[in-house]
Design a protein around this motif. Structure first.
Motif, PDB file in Angstrom:
ATOM      1  N   LEU A  87      -6.804 -13.206 -16.617  1.00 57.93           N
ATOM      2  CA  LEU A  87      -5.542 -13.929 -16.827  1.00 57.93           C
ATOM      3  C   LEU A  87      -5.675 -15.009 -17.900  1.00 57.93           C
ATOM      4  N   LEU A  88      -6.725 -15.809 -17.793  1.00 55.74           N
ATOM      5  CA  LEU A  88      -6.901 -16.898 -18.753  1.00 55.74           C
ATOM      6  C   LEU A  88      -7.210 -16.390 -20.155  1.00 55.74           C
ATOM      7  N   LEU A  89      -8.090 -15.414 -20.249  1.00 54.53           N
ATOM      8  CA  LEU A  89      -8.431 -14.887 -21.568  1.00 54.53           C
ATOM      9  C   LEU A  89      -7.234 -14.174 -22.194  1.00 54.53           C
ATOM     10  N   GLY A  90      -6.494 -13.455 -21.374  1.00 47.13           N
ATOM     11  CA  GLY A  90      -5.306 -12.771 -21.880  1.00 47.13           C
ATOM     12  C   GLY A  90      -4.250 -13.732 -22.381  1.00 47.13           C
ATOM     13  N   ALA A  91      -4.202 -14.909 -21.800  1.00 50.19           N
ATOM     14  CA  ALA A  91      -3.195 -15.895 -22.197  1.00 50.19           C
ATOM     15  C   ALA A  91      -3.643 -16.772 -23.353  1.00 50.19           C
ATOM     16  N   THR A  92      -4.944 -16.834 -23.625  1.00 52.16           N
ATOM     17  CA  THR A  92      -5.419 -17.826 -24.591  1.00 52.16           C
ATOM     18  C   THR A  92      -6.183 -17.283 -25.794  1.00 52.16           C
ATOM     19  N   LEU A  93      -6.743 -16.099 -25.695  1.00 49.80           N
ATOM     20  CA  LEU A  93      -7.524 -15.584 -26.833  1.00 49.80           C
ATOM     21  C   LEU A  93      -6.609 -15.139 -27.963  1.00 49.80           C
ATOM     22  N   PRO A  94      -7.143 -15.088 -29.176  1.00 45.11           N
ATOM     23  CA  PRO A  94      -6.363 -14.548 -30.287  1.00 45.11           C
ATOM     24  C   PRO A  94      -5.941 -13.106 -29.966  1.00 45.11           C
ATOM     25  N   PRO A  95      -4.771 -12.706 -30.438  1.00 43.19           N
ATOM     26  CA  PRO A  95      -4.225 -11.389 -30.073  1.00 43.19           C
ATOM     27  C   PRO A  95      -5.187 -10.219 -30.280  1.00 43.19           C
ATOM     28  N   TRP A  96      -5.967 -10.212 -31.323  1.00 44.43           N
ATOM     29  CA  TRP A  96      -6.860  -9.083 -31.595  1.00 44.43           C
ATOM     30  C   TRP A  96      -8.071  -9.051 -30.665  1.00 44.43           C
ATOM     31  N   ARG A  97      -8.304 -10.115 -29.904  1.00 39.28           N
ATOM     32  CA  ARG A  97      -9.426 -10.169 -28.968  1.00 39.28           C
ATOM     33  C   ARG A  97      -9.000 -10.016 -27.506  1.00 39.28           C
ATOM     34  N   ARG A  98      -7.701 -10.114 -27.242  1.00 39.77           N
ATOM     35  CA  ARG A  98      -7.224 -10.120 -25.859  1.00 39.77           C
ATOM     36  C   ARG A  98      -7.556  -8.846 -25.104  1.00 39.77           C
ATOM     37  N   ALA A  99      -7.138  -7.713 -25.643  1.00 40.21           N
ATOM     38  CA  ALA A  99      -7.274  -6.455 -24.903  1.00 40.21           C
ATOM     39  C   ALA A  99      -8.719  -6.161 -24.507  1.00 40.21           C
ATOM     40  N   PRO A 100      -9.689  -6.255 -25.423  1.00 40.21           N
ATOM     41  CA  PRO A 100     -11.070  -5.967 -24.996  1.00 40.21           C
ATOM     42  C   PRO A 100     -11.588  -6.957 -23.950  1.00 40.21           C
ATOM     43  N   ALA A 101     -11.302  -8.236 -24.126  1.00 42.51           N
ATOM     44  CA  ALA A 101     -11.794  -9.235 -23.175  1.00 42.51           C
ATOM     45  C   ALA A 101     -11.162  -9.044 -21.800  1.00 42.51           C
ATOM     46  N   VAL A 102      -9.865  -8.773 -21.780  1.00 38.82           N
ATOM     47  CA  VAL A 102      -9.180  -8.536 -20.504  1.00 38.82           C
ATOM     48  C   VAL A 102      -9.716  -7.265 -19.857  1.00 38.82           C
ATOM     49  N   ALA A 103      -9.935  -6.228 -20.649  1.00 34.53           N
ATOM     50  CA  ALA A 103     -10.439  -4.965 -20.106  1.00 34.53           C
ATOM     51  C   ALA A 103     -11.816  -5.147 -19.461  1.00 34.53           C
ATOM     52  N   VAL A 104     -12.674  -5.905 -20.094  1.00 32.47           N
ATOM     53  CA  VAL A 104     -14.010  -6.141 -19.526  1.00 32.47           C
ATOM     54  C   VAL A 104     -13.895  -6.915 -18.216  1.00 32.47           C
ATOM     55  N   SER A 105     -13.088  -7.958 -18.198  1.00 32.28           N
ATOM     56  CA  SER A 105     -12.935  -8.758 -16.975  1.00 32.28           C
ATOM     57  C   SER A 105     -12.328  -7.936 -15.842  1.00 32.28           C
ATOM     58  N   VAL A 106     -11.279  -7.188 -16.139  1.00 35.53           N
ATOM     59  CA  VAL A 106     -10.648  -6.351 -15.122  1.00 35.53           C
ATOM     60  C   VAL A 106     -11.616  -5.253 -14.668  1.00 35.53           C
ATOM     61  N   GLY A 107     -12.375  -4.715 -15.609  1.00 41.21           N
ATOM     62  CA  GLY A 107     -13.346  -3.673 -15.263  1.00 41.21           C
ATOM     63  C   GLY A 107     -14.388  -4.157 -14.266  1.00 41.21           C
ATOM     64  N   TRP A 108     -14.939  -5.342 -14.499  1.00 41.86           N
ATOM     65  CA  TRP A 108     -15.929  -5.891 -13.564  1.00 41.86           C
ATOM     66  C   TRP A 108     -15.285  -6.195 -12.215  1.00 41.86           C
ATOM     67  N   GLY A 109     -14.082  -6.741 -12.228  1.00 42.96           N
ATOM     68  CA  GLY A 109     -13.381  -6.990 -10.964  1.00 42.96           C
ATOM     69  C   GLY A 109     -13.111  -5.693 -10.223  1.00 42.96           C
ATOM     70  N   ALA A 110     -12.726  -4.666 -10.965  1.00 42.70           N
ATOM     71  CA  ALA A 110     -12.435  -3.374 -10.347  1.00 42.70           C
ATOM     72  C   ALA A 110     -13.680  -2.766  -9.712  1.00 42.70           C
ATOM     73  N   LEU A 111     -14.840  -2.929 -10.330  1.00 40.78           N
ATOM     74  CA  LEU A 111     -16.075  -2.431  -9.728  1.00 40.78           C
ATOM     75  C   LEU A 111     -16.307  -3.068  -8.358  1.00 40.78           C
ATOM     76  N   SER A 112     -16.039  -4.352  -8.265  1.00 36.62           N
ATOM     77  CA  SER A 112     -16.208  -5.035  -6.981  1.00 36.62           C
ATOM     78  C   SER A 112     -15.195  -4.544  -5.955  1.00 36.62           C
ATOM     79  N   VAL A 113     -13.957  -4.326  -6.384  1.00 35.61           N
ATOM     80  CA  VAL A 113     -12.935  -3.789  -5.473  1.00 35.61           C
ATOM     81  C   VAL A 113     -13.367  -2.414  -4.976  1.00 35.61           C
ATOM     82  N   ILE A 114     -13.848  -1.576  -5.875  1.00 40.58           N
ATOM     83  CA  ILE A 114     -14.313  -0.239  -5.498  1.00 40.58           C
ATOM     84  C   ILE A 114     -15.436  -0.346  -4.468  1.00 40.58           C
ATOM     85  N   GLY A 115     -16.370  -1.264  -4.707  1.00 47.09           N
ATOM     86  CA  GLY A 115     -17.468  -1.445  -3.765  1.00 47.09           C
ATOM     87  C   GLY A 115     -16.999  -1.859  -2.384  1.00 47.09           C
ATOM     88  N   LEU A 116     -15.947  -2.665  -2.327  1.00 45.36           N
ATOM     89  CA  LEU A 116     -15.400  -3.052  -1.021  1.00 45.36           C
ATOM     90  C   LEU A 116     -14.713  -1.888  -0.329  1.00 45.36           C
TER      91      LEU A 116
END
Length: 136
Positions: A87-116
């Motif tokens: 959420l924070l990176l998506g709202a604050t990073l320069p537009p060309w950096r948002r998607a990759p940074a958000v994808a990495v953060s969501v990806g790591w969070g999703a791995l934890s959700v999957i593990g649960l």
């Protein structure tokens, strides 16, 4: 809950967190938090080190927590941190950096959700086991 999977995610998170705490450029460069020469300002490095230590602490908690509520709580902290970062990176990073940074953060969070959600051994909770036919 797939404790073995969650411990692997925790270990990877702890190692990465320690690496970022020691070398903030590992997070700064992919996130576009560098100057025009690709260097990380001292203020940026100072701001990123606690993020690395947070990840190291939560990852270590996931690695060492007893299976059950303690591991689930450590994992919930990991998920909240990753989705909060997204959420924070998506709202604050320069537009060309948002998607990759958000994808990495969501990806790591999703791995934890999957593990649960996964049962031990890799099956998703709530999914019935395949029925075996007699004689086969």
């Amino acid at each position: 809950m797939d404790a073995r999977f969650l411990r692997a995610v925790g270990a990877a998170t702890a190692v990465y967190g320690l690496a970022v705490a020691a070398r903030p450029e590992y997070l700064a460069r992919p996130s576009g938090l560098t100057d025009g020469f690709g260097e990380v300002a001292q203020e940026t490095a100072t701001s990123l080190r606690p993020v690395g230590l947070r990840d190291a602490a939560i990852g270590t908690a996931m690695l060492l927590a007893p299976t059950g509520p303690a591991l689930a709580t450590a994992t919930a902290a990991r998920i909240a941190s990753d989705f909060g970062d997204a959420l924070l990176l998506g709202a604050t990073l320069p537009p060309w950096r948002r998607a990759p940074a958000v994808a990495v953060s969501v990806g790591w969070g999703a791995l934890s959700v999957i593990g649960l959600l996964r049962a031990p051994g890799g099956k998703t909770s709530g999914t019935p086991a395949p029925r075996r036919r007699r004689g086969h």
